[in-house]
Design a protein around this motif. Sequence first.
Motif, PDB file in Angstrom:
ATOM      1  N   ARG A 279      12.812  15.618  79.239  1.00  0.00           N
ATOM      2  CA  ARG A 279      12.360  16.803  79.889  1.00  0.00           C
ATOM      3  C   ARG A 279      12.118  17.791  78.769  1.00  0.00           C
ATOM      4  N   GLU A 280      13.110  17.913  77.815  1.00  0.00           N
ATOM      5  CA  GLU A 280      12.910  18.754  76.768  1.00  0.00           C
ATOM      6  C   GLU A 280      11.589  18.440  75.768  1.00  0.00           C
ATOM      7  N   SER A 281      11.449  17.163  75.577  1.00  0.00           N
ATOM      8  CA  SER A 281      10.522  16.895  74.447  1.00  0.00           C
ATOM      9  C   SER A 281       9.382  16.515  75.198  1.00  0.00           C
ATOM     10  N   GLY A 282       9.281  16.140  76.274  1.00  0.00           N
ATOM     11  CA  GLY A 282       8.167  15.603  76.837  1.00  0.00           C
ATOM     12  C   GLY A 282       7.451  14.386  76.467  1.00  0.00           C
ATOM     13  N   ALA A 283       8.342  13.730  75.515  1.00  0.00           N
ATOM     14  CA  ALA A 283       8.007  12.367  75.019  1.00  0.00           C
ATOM     15  C   ALA A 283       7.434  11.159  76.175  1.00  0.00           C
ATOM     16  N   ASP A 284       6.754  10.234  75.898  1.00  0.00           N
ATOM     17  CA  ASP A 284       6.226   9.162  76.727  1.00  0.00           C
ATOM     18  C   ASP A 284       7.777   8.394  76.918  1.00  0.00           C
ATOM     19  N   LEU A 285       8.178   8.095  75.820  1.00  0.00           N
ATOM     20  CA  LEU A 285       9.500   7.225  75.614  1.00  0.00           C
ATOM     21  C   LEU A 285      10.473   7.801  74.933  1.00  0.00           C
ATOM     22  N   VAL A 286      11.807   7.613  75.377  1.00  0.00           N
ATOM     23  CA  VAL A 286      12.923   8.130  74.749  1.00  0.00           C
ATOM     24  C   VAL A 286      13.670   7.000  74.426  1.00  0.00           C
ATOM     25  N   ARG A 287      13.652   6.543  73.004  1.00  0.00           N
ATOM     26  CA  ARG A 287      14.639   5.668  72.395  1.00  0.00           C
ATOM     27  C   ARG A 287      15.786   6.143  72.086  1.00  0.00           C
ATOM     28  N   PHE A 288      17.036   5.584  72.580  1.00  0.00           N
ATOM     29  CA  PHE A 288      18.269   6.215  72.096  1.00  0.00           C
ATOM     30  C   PHE A 288      19.073   5.379  71.283  1.00  0.00           C
ATOM     31  N   SER A 289      20.230   5.591  70.908  1.00  0.00           N
ATOM     32  CA  SER A 289      20.905   4.859  69.791  1.00  0.00           C
ATOM     33  C   SER A 289      21.927   3.988  70.725  1.00  0.00           C
ATOM     34  N   TYR A 290      22.580   3.126  70.001  1.00  0.00           N
ATOM     35  CA  TYR A 290      23.736   2.439  70.419  1.00  0.00           C
ATOM     36  C   TYR A 290      24.967   2.136  69.624  1.00  0.00           C
ATOM     37  N   GLN A 291      25.877   1.306  70.301  1.00  0.00           N
ATOM     38  CA  GLN A 291      26.955   1.103  69.533  1.00  0.00           C
ATOM     39  C   GLN A 291      27.104  -0.256  69.870  1.00  0.00           C
ATOM     40  N   LEU A 292      27.867  -1.011  68.740  1.00  0.00           N
ATOM     41  CA  LEU A 292      28.113  -2.572  68.998  1.00  0.00           C
ATOM     42  C   LEU A 292      29.686  -2.584  69.450  1.00  0.00           C
ATOM     43  N   VAL A 293      29.967  -3.399  70.355  1.00  0.00           N
ATOM     44  CA  VAL A 293      31.387  -3.533  71.014  1.00  0.00           C
ATOM     45  C   VAL A 293      31.648  -5.105  70.711  1.00  0.00           C
TER      46      VAL A 293
ATOM     47  N   LEU B 187      15.271   2.218  83.230  1.00  0.00           N
ATOM     48  CA  LEU B 187      16.071   1.937  82.182  1.00  0.00           C
ATOM     49  C   LEU B 187      16.468   0.326  82.589  1.00  0.00           C
ATOM     50  N   PHE B 188      16.437  -0.479  81.655  1.00  0.00           N
ATOM     51  CA  PHE B 188      16.837  -1.517  81.657  1.00  0.00           C
ATOM     52  C   PHE B 188      18.427  -1.770  80.935  1.00  0.00           C
ATOM     53  N   VAL B 189      19.473  -2.491  81.593  1.00  0.00           N
ATOM     54  CA  VAL B 189      20.769  -2.728  81.008  1.00  0.00           C
ATOM     55  C   VAL B 189      21.054  -4.206  81.141  1.00  0.00           C
ATOM     56  N   ASP B 190      21.604  -4.759  80.042  1.00  0.00           N
ATOM     57  CA  ASP B 190      21.847  -6.310  80.158  1.00  0.00           C
ATOM     58  C   ASP B 190      23.122  -6.354  80.851  1.00  0.00           C
TER      59      ASP B 190
ATOM     60  N   PHE C  82      12.825  -2.454  67.474  1.00  0.00           N
ATOM     61  CA  PHE C  82      12.282  -1.780  68.634  1.00  0.00           C
ATOM     62  C   PHE C  82      11.830  -3.019  69.724  1.00  0.00           C
ATOM     63  N   ASN C  83      12.447  -4.239  69.481  1.00  0.00           N
ATOM     64  CA  ASN C  83      12.159  -5.308  70.385  1.00  0.00           C
ATOM     65  C   ASN C  83      12.923  -5.356  71.985  1.00  0.00           C
ATOM     66  N   ALA C  84      14.062  -4.990  71.711  1.00  0.00           N
ATOM     67  CA  ALA C  84      14.879  -4.707  72.734  1.00  0.00           C
ATOM     68  C   ALA C  84      14.384  -3.752  73.872  1.00  0.00           C
ATOM     69  N   VAL C  85      14.353  -4.223  75.087  1.00  0.00           N
ATOM     70  CA  VAL C  85      13.805  -3.166  76.008  1.00  0.00           C
ATOM     71  C   VAL C  85      14.981  -2.205  76.463  1.00  0.00           C
ATOM     72  N   TRP C  86      16.385  -2.484  76.256  1.00  0.00           N
ATOM     73  CA  TRP C  86      17.228  -1.581  76.721  1.00  0.00           C
ATOM     74  C   TRP C  86      17.516  -0.537  75.604  1.00  0.00           C
ATOM     75  N   ALA C  87      18.231   0.548  76.169  1.00  0.00           N
ATOM     76  CA  ALA C  87      18.286   2.005  75.179  1.00  0.00           C
ATOM     77  C   ALA C  87      17.071   2.564  75.081  1.00  0.00           C
ATOM     78  N   THR C  88      16.186   2.372  76.260  1.00  0.00           N
ATOM     79  CA  THR C  88      14.896   3.063  76.192  1.00  0.00           C
ATOM     80  C   THR C  88      14.815   3.760  77.582  1.00  0.00           C
ATOM     81  N   LEU C  89      14.316   4.958  77.622  1.00  0.00           N
ATOM     82  CA  LEU C  89      13.859   5.383  79.068  1.00  0.00           C
ATOM     83  C   LEU C  89      12.523   5.654  79.280  1.00  0.00           C
ATOM     84  N   TYR C  90      11.812   4.770  80.283  1.00  0.00           N
ATOM     85  CA  TYR C  90      10.534   4.630  80.246  1.00  0.00           C
ATOM     86  C   TYR C  90       9.963   5.268  81.677  1.00  0.00           C
TER      87      TYR C  90
END
Length: 271
Positions: free
Chosen positions: A104-118, A83-86, A156-164
Motif C-alpha cells: 500500500r505504501e510503495s504501490g509496487a506490483d510485487l512485494v518480495r520479502f525476506s525469510y528465515q531458515l528453520v 500468497l503461496f505458502v508451502d 527469485f525462483n521460489a513463489v513463496w515470500a512474495t505478495l502478488y
Amino acid sequence: MKKVSIIVPVYNGEATIARCLDSLLAQTYPCLEILVIDDGSSDRTRSVLEPYRGRIHLLCQTHSGVAAARNMGLQRAAGDFLLFVDADDFLGCDCVERVVQKQRESGADLVRFSYQLVYPDGRIQEPIDSFTEEVFLPKAAFTEQIYPYFLSSIRFNAVWATLYPRELLAGLTFPTGMKTAEDAAFSLEVYTRAQSVLLSMDAVYFYVQTPTGLTRRGLGLLDKYRANLQLSGYLLEKLRVWGMDSFPNRLKTYLRPLMLTIHKLRRLLQE
C-alpha cells in the motif's frame, strides 16, 4: 480492506500442515481466505485437515504434482492479492499485515520479502541471500537487479515470500510437465509482466529445512538436470523480451543447468 488469498499445496504433509495452518489462522490481518489443496495424499494429511473445515477452503485432487495443485488454487482464489505458502513452512503472525502495508505504501506490483531458515534442531538462521536494505525497483532497474539472478542463481525462483496482485497473474499457470523448477518458470513470467518490485527486509516467512519438503522430493540429479534444461528454454525466450539477448547471457543460460547440478551434487556429498 483488500482480501488476501493464501494458497497451500500439500502432499503427505501430516507432520507439518497443522503448524502451517495454525500460523495462517493466527494472522493479524483479518481479510483472508486460505485455500489448501490436498494433492492426493496417501498418509494422514486428510485427517489432520478435517478439523480445519469452516476456517479454510479444502480442495482435493488426485495426485498430480505441486504445479497442478497451485493451479487449482489460482483458479479458485478470490482475493485481491495472493500468497503461496508451502505446507512444511509457516508465517510470522503479522506477515500478511506487514506485506500488505508495504504494498500500500510503495504501490509496487510485487512485494518480495525476506525469510528465515528453520532447522530440525530448532536453529533459526538468515539465508546468505537476505536483502540488506529495502529497495523499490522500477522496471528500468530489472535488467541489472532482477533478471540477472535468473541466469546465475535461484534467488527469485521460489513463489513463496512474495505478495502478488491477482490481476497480474491473470491467465498465468504453473507448467505441469516439469518435475521441478516449475516455480522458476512461473516466476519468469511474473517478473516479466511486473512493472515494479519492492524488496523488503521483513523476514516473516519461515522456510523449514527438511528432507521431505516440496523442493526436496527425492528427485535424481538427472531429473533435476532435465527440468533445469527445460527452464533454460524459457530463459532463452525471455532474454529477447528483456533486451538481454547477448552471447554472455546465452552462455550463462546454457551453463546454468550444469552448474546447478554440480552444486546439488556437492551438497549431497557433504550430507
